[in-house]
Each structure stands twice: as structure tokens, then as C-alpha cells.
Scaffold this motif. Structure first.
Motif, PDB file in Angstrom:
ATOM      1  N   ARG A  68      71.146-164.849 -62.847  1.00 43.13           N
ATOM      2  CA  ARG A  68      71.566-166.102 -63.463  1.00 43.13           C
ATOM      3  C   ARG A  68      71.246-165.996 -64.953  1.00 43.13           C
ATOM      4  N   VAL A  69      72.276-165.944 -65.769  1.00 46.73           N
ATOM      5  CA  VAL A  69      72.118-165.655 -67.193  1.00 46.73           C
ATOM      6  C   VAL A  69      72.476-166.893 -68.001  1.00 46.73           C
ATOM      7  N   SER A  70      71.562-167.284 -68.887  1.00 46.63           N
ATOM      8  CA  SER A  70      71.827-168.413 -69.785  1.00 46.63           C
ATOM      9  C   SER A  70      72.732-167.957 -70.924  1.00 46.63           C
ATOM     10  N   ILE A  71      73.728-168.770 -71.218  1.00 42.34           N
ATOM     11  CA  ILE A  71      74.657-168.447 -72.318  1.00 42.34           C
ATOM     12  C   ILE A  71      74.394-169.334 -73.540  1.00 42.34           C
ATOM     13  N   LEU A  72      73.276-170.034 -73.540  1.00 42.89           N
ATOM     14  CA  LEU A  72      72.913-170.826 -74.710  1.00 42.89           C
ATOM     15  C   LEU A  72      72.542-169.920 -75.879  1.00 42.89           C
ATOM     16  N   GLU A  73      72.706-170.446 -77.098  1.00 37.90           N
ATOM     17  CA  GLU A  73      72.312-169.687 -78.287  1.00 37.90           C
ATOM     18  C   GLU A  73      70.800-169.541 -78.329  1.00 37.90           C
ATOM     19  N   ARG A  74      70.343-168.352 -78.643  1.00 36.05           N
ATOM     20  CA  ARG A  74      68.920-168.055 -78.672  1.00 36.05           C
ATOM     21  C   ARG A  74      68.506-167.650 -80.083  1.00 36.05           C
ATOM     22  N   GLN A  75      67.241-167.833 -80.368  1.00 32.01           N
ATOM     23  CA  GLN A  75      66.676-167.441 -81.654  1.00 32.01           C
ATOM     24  C   GLN A  75      65.552-166.453 -81.435  1.00 32.01           C
ATOM     25  N   LEU A  76      65.663-165.320 -82.101  1.00 31.92           N
ATOM     26  CA  LEU A  76      64.567-164.361 -82.055  1.00 31.92           C
ATOM     27  C   LEU A  76      63.383-164.896 -82.855  1.00 31.92           C
ATOM     28  N   PRO A  77      62.188-164.611 -82.437  1.00 32.19           N
ATOM     29  CA  PRO A  77      61.022-165.012 -83.256  1.00 32.19           C
ATOM     30  C   PRO A  77      61.112-164.393 -84.653  1.00 32.19           C
ATOM     31  N   THR A  78      60.699-165.163 -85.647  1.00 31.33           N
ATOM     32  CA  THR A  78      60.734-164.674 -87.021  1.00 31.33           C
ATOM     33  C   THR A  78      59.826-163.460 -87.167  1.00 31.33           C
ATOM     34  N   THR A  79      60.400-162.393 -87.679  1.00 34.46           N
ATOM     35  CA  THR A  79      59.635-161.153 -87.858  1.00 34.46           C
ATOM     36  C   THR A  79      59.601-160.773 -89.329  1.00 34.46           C
ATOM     37  N   ARG A  80      58.529-160.096 -89.730  1.00 37.33           N
ATOM     38  CA  ARG A  80      58.383-159.607 -91.100  1.00 37.33           C
ATOM     39  C   ARG A  80      58.629-158.111 -91.107  1.00 37.33           C
ATOM     40  N   GLN A  81      59.599-157.700 -91.922  1.00 35.65           N
ATOM     41  CA  GLN A  81      59.988-156.303 -91.968  1.00 35.65           C
ATOM     42  C   GLN A  81      59.740-155.729 -93.362  1.00 35.65           C
ATOM     43  N   ASP A  82      58.989-154.625 -93.434  1.00 34.23           N
ATOM     44  CA  ASP A  82      58.737-153.945 -94.705  1.00 34.23           C
ATOM     45  C   ASP A  82      59.900-153.034 -95.049  1.00 34.23           C
ATOM     46  N   ALA A  83      60.216-152.987 -96.338  1.00 36.96           N
ATOM     47  CA  ALA A  83      61.306-152.130 -96.821  1.00 36.96           C
ATOM     48  C   ALA A  83      61.029-151.762 -98.269  1.00 36.96           C
ATOM     49  N   ILE A  84      61.653-150.677 -98.725  1.00 34.11           N
ATOM     50  CA  ILE A  84      61.500-150.198-100.099  1.00 34.11           C
ATOM     51  C   ILE A  84      62.859-150.245-100.779  1.00 34.11           C
ATOM     52  N   THR A  85      62.909-150.888-101.941  1.00 34.21           N
ATOM     53  CA  THR A  85      64.159-151.009-102.680  1.00 34.21           C
ATOM     54  C   THR A  85      64.494-149.696-103.382  1.00 34.21           C
ATOM     55  N   SER A  86      65.680-149.652-103.970  1.00 28.89           N
ATOM     56  CA  SER A  86      66.109-148.437-104.656  1.00 28.89           C
ATOM     57  C   SER A  86      65.289-148.155-105.907  1.00 28.89           C
ATOM     58  N   ASP A  87      64.641-149.192-106.477  1.00 25.05           N
ATOM     59  CA  ASP A  87      63.760-148.976-107.624  1.00 25.05           C
ATOM     60  C   ASP A  87      62.293-148.882-107.203  1.00 25.05           C
ATOM     61  N   ASN A  88      62.075-148.489-105.943  1.00 27.88           N
ATOM     62  CA  ASN A  88      60.736-148.151-105.418  1.00 27.88           C
ATOM     63  C   ASN A  88      59.761-149.332-105.470  1.00 27.88           C
ATOM     64  N   VAL A  89      60.215-150.490-105.009  1.00 30.11           N
ATOM     65  CA  VAL A  89      59.355-151.665-104.889  1.00 30.11           C
ATOM     66  C   VAL A  89      59.240-152.006-103.412  1.00 30.11           C
ATOM     67  N   LEU A  90      58.011-152.164-102.942  1.00 34.25           N
ATOM     68  CA  LEU A  90      57.776-152.508-101.548  1.00 34.25           C
ATOM     69  C   LEU A  90      57.905-154.012-101.362  1.00 34.25           C
ATOM     70  N   VAL A  91      58.774-154.414-100.441  1.00 35.85           N
ATOM     71  CA  VAL A  91      58.982-155.826-100.153  1.00 35.85           C
ATOM     72  C   VAL A  91      58.800-156.060 -98.653  1.00 35.85           C
ATOM     73  N   ALA A  92      58.400-157.267 -98.317  1.00 32.71           N
ATOM     74  CA  ALA A  92      58.278-157.682 -96.918  1.00 32.71           C
ATOM     75  C   ALA A  92      59.245-158.837 -96.700  1.00 32.71           C
ATOM     76  N   VAL A  93      60.208-158.634 -95.820  1.00 34.62           N
ATOM     77  CA  VAL A  93      61.283-159.592 -95.614  1.00 34.62           C
ATOM     78  C   VAL A  93      61.059-160.326 -94.292  1.00 34.62           C
ATOM     79  N   ASP A  94      61.054-161.651 -94.356  1.00 32.77           N
ATOM     80  CA  ASP A  94      60.988-162.478 -93.146  1.00 32.77           C
ATOM     81  C   ASP A  94      62.414-162.792 -92.717  1.00 32.77           C
TER      82      ASP A  94
END
Length: 297
Positions: A68-94
């Protein structure tokens, strides 16, 4: 207890049992699916069908509702993802993702943990997209980043029977050193703009002052020109009168000027004695004679 004691014969009991079996089969063959769900039906362990919301019929004792599968819209928990920009700056994106299941038969048979799979996919896409952008672009073009994440995520989760409805980047966080450097840069830019504004103000003030002085000079020149025109006109009138009446007209004008001067002198405060030269008296007499002679027909 014997069957004869109940008053029921063997065929009657069989019919009763058959009726009960039919009733049970009907109840087992009817499935009412809620509006917010879909049912995945299996027959002998294989996918048979997917029941949509409403009244549905299945084969009793052969088919069963496996998921039995719910077809309601779901929201993933907010996650923080680290990434490095092209000018070598470390950012954390929520980031947060909204999705819903559109094809349950794909979701239940192709992926075990939907939320974990989507989170992992989002992390890879965010790293890839931010790696192509500079820090200023990440902060100013957030909408384009969201669009790219949503488009790529939709392509990758299509095989799982999932539709990505929205993707939101809630915040872009920087480390303390980068934040301090950006703050210094921002203050320097504000100071530069203030200096430019002040310089432009002084320049404009000088321009307005120059325009005012030029306008004053033009007005003075116009006044002088008008005065010169008036004097030239008066001189022309006198010259024309001299040309018509000769030297007498000139003497008459001089006598009038002398009279005006004596009148102004006599209007002074206190009692004064005015000494009039004899030549002036003779000039008055000549002027009056000329005036009288000019008026005689």
C-alpha cells in the motif's frame, strides 16, 4: 449431535457452505483504495496490477495486496551538503527536496529506501553544480542552481517511479574566515561608493555654480546691451532734432539739463543760497525764447 437432529440435510449444508464461500470470496475480491494511496497487487509473488483510488476487483485467493503506497507529496528532511566552488571556497548548502510517487510498481520493486537514495543523488548533483560556479554566482543565482538540481534529479529518479515536485536551497553557509574576508570586501566597496558619490556631488556643485555665473554674466550683458541701445536711441533723437532745428535745439537741451540740476540742488534739506552764474541765466532766457518762438504759429 446428528445432522438429522438439526433438521438440515447434507445438500442443504453444502449449499450453506457454498454461500458462505461466495460471500467470503466477494469480500476478498473487493478492494476500496483511498484517494491518497495506490495498491500493488501480486499473484503468486509476481506483479499483477496496480489498483487506483476507488472500488476495484481482484481474483480472491489468488491475488493479494502486497504493498500500500502513499501518493501524497513528501518532503525529505533538510540536509546540509558541503561543496567547493570553482574559486576554491568551501560552502555548506542547506537543501530540501519535495517528491511524490507516481508509479508504485517501480518504487517497490526497484529501490529499497527511497529517501536515502534521493538524498544521495541530491548530494552528488549539488557538488557537481556548485563546482562549476563561483561563490558570487552561488549566492546571487540561487534560482538557476535550484533549477539545475531539480532537472538533473528528475532525470535520475524517473526509473524509480518518482516525480520531483520542488527543490529548495534554504541557505548557503560559509566558514568564519571566508565570512570575515567578504565582510571586509563589502565594507571597502561601500566606502568606495561613498567616495564616488561625494566626488560626483562636488562636481555637480561646481557645474551648477559655473552655470549660475554664466547666467549672471549673460543677464548683465543683456542689460548693458539694452542700456547701450537706449543711449544710442537717445543720441539719435537728439541728433535728429539738431538736424532739423540746428544749434538752437542743442542749446535748448543743455538749458533743460541745467534747470533740472538747479531744481535738484534746491530740493536739499535746510535753507541754502544758490548762486547762479550770469551765463546760466542768459542760457535760460535763450531757451525760453527758443521755446516761445517754437510755439508761435
Amino acid at each position: 449431535m446428528n445432522l438429522d437432529d438439526t433438521g438440515l440435510s447434507g445438500p442443504t449444508i453444502v449449499l450453506i457452505l457454498l454461500a458462505l464461500l461466495i460471500v467470503v470470496a466477494i469480500f476478498r475480491g473487493i478492494r476500496v483504495v483511498p484517494q491518497s494511496e495506490k495498491f500493488v497487487v501480486e499473484r503468486f509473488g509476481r506483479l499483477r496490477s496496480v489498483l487506483s483510488p476507488g472500488l476495484n476487483l481482484i481474483v480472491p485467493f489468488l491475488d493479494r495486496v502486497a504493498h500500500r503506497v502513499s501518493i501524497l507529496e513528501r518532503q525529505l528532511p533538510t540536509t546540509r551538503q558541503d561543496a567547493i566552488t570553482s574559486d576554491n571556497v568551501l560552502v555548506a548548502v542547506d537543501i530540501s527536496v519535495f517528491y511524490r510517487i507516481t508509479e508504485p510498481e517501480k518504487t517497490v520493486y526497484r529501490i529499497r529506501d527511497v529517501d536515502a537514495a534521493i538524498s544521495t543523488t541530491v548530494a552528488g548533483i549539488v557538488r557537481s553544480e556548485i563546482g562549476r560556479m563561483e561563490l558570487d554566482q552561488v549566492q546571487s543565482n540561487r534560482s538557476s542552481l535550484i533549477g539545475a538540481v531539480k532537472a538533473q534529479l528528475a532525470d535520475q529518479v524517473d526509473d524509480w517511479g518518482i516525480e520531483v515536485t520542488r527543490a529548495e536551497i534554504l541557505d548557503v553557509n560559509l566558514d568564519e574566515a571566508t565570512r570575515s574576508a567578504m565582510l571586509q570586501q563589502l565594507n571597502a566597496e561601500r566606502a568606495r561608493r561613498a567616495q564616488v558619490t561625494e566626488a560626483e556631488g562636488r562636481k555637480r556643485a561646481v557645474e551648477l555654480q559655473a552655470d549660475a555665473e554664466l547666467y549672471a554674466a549673460e543677464q548683465q550683458a543683456k542689460a548693458r546691451r539694452i542700456q547701450a541701445d537706449a543711449e544710442a536711441y537717445a543720441t539719435g533723437v537728439v541728433a535728429e532734432a539738431i538736424g532739423r532745428s540746428g544749434i538752437e535745439a542743442a542749446q535748448y537741451q543743455v538749458a533743460l539739463k541745467q534747470v533740472e540740476a538747479l531744481v535738484a540742488l534746491g530740493k536739499g534739506e535746510g535753507q541754502r543760497t544758490v548762486v547762479v552764474p550770469a551765463a546760466a541765466i542768459e542760457s535760460f532766457g535763450e531757451a525760453f525764447r527758443m521755446f516761445a518762438g517754437g510755439r508761435r504759429p
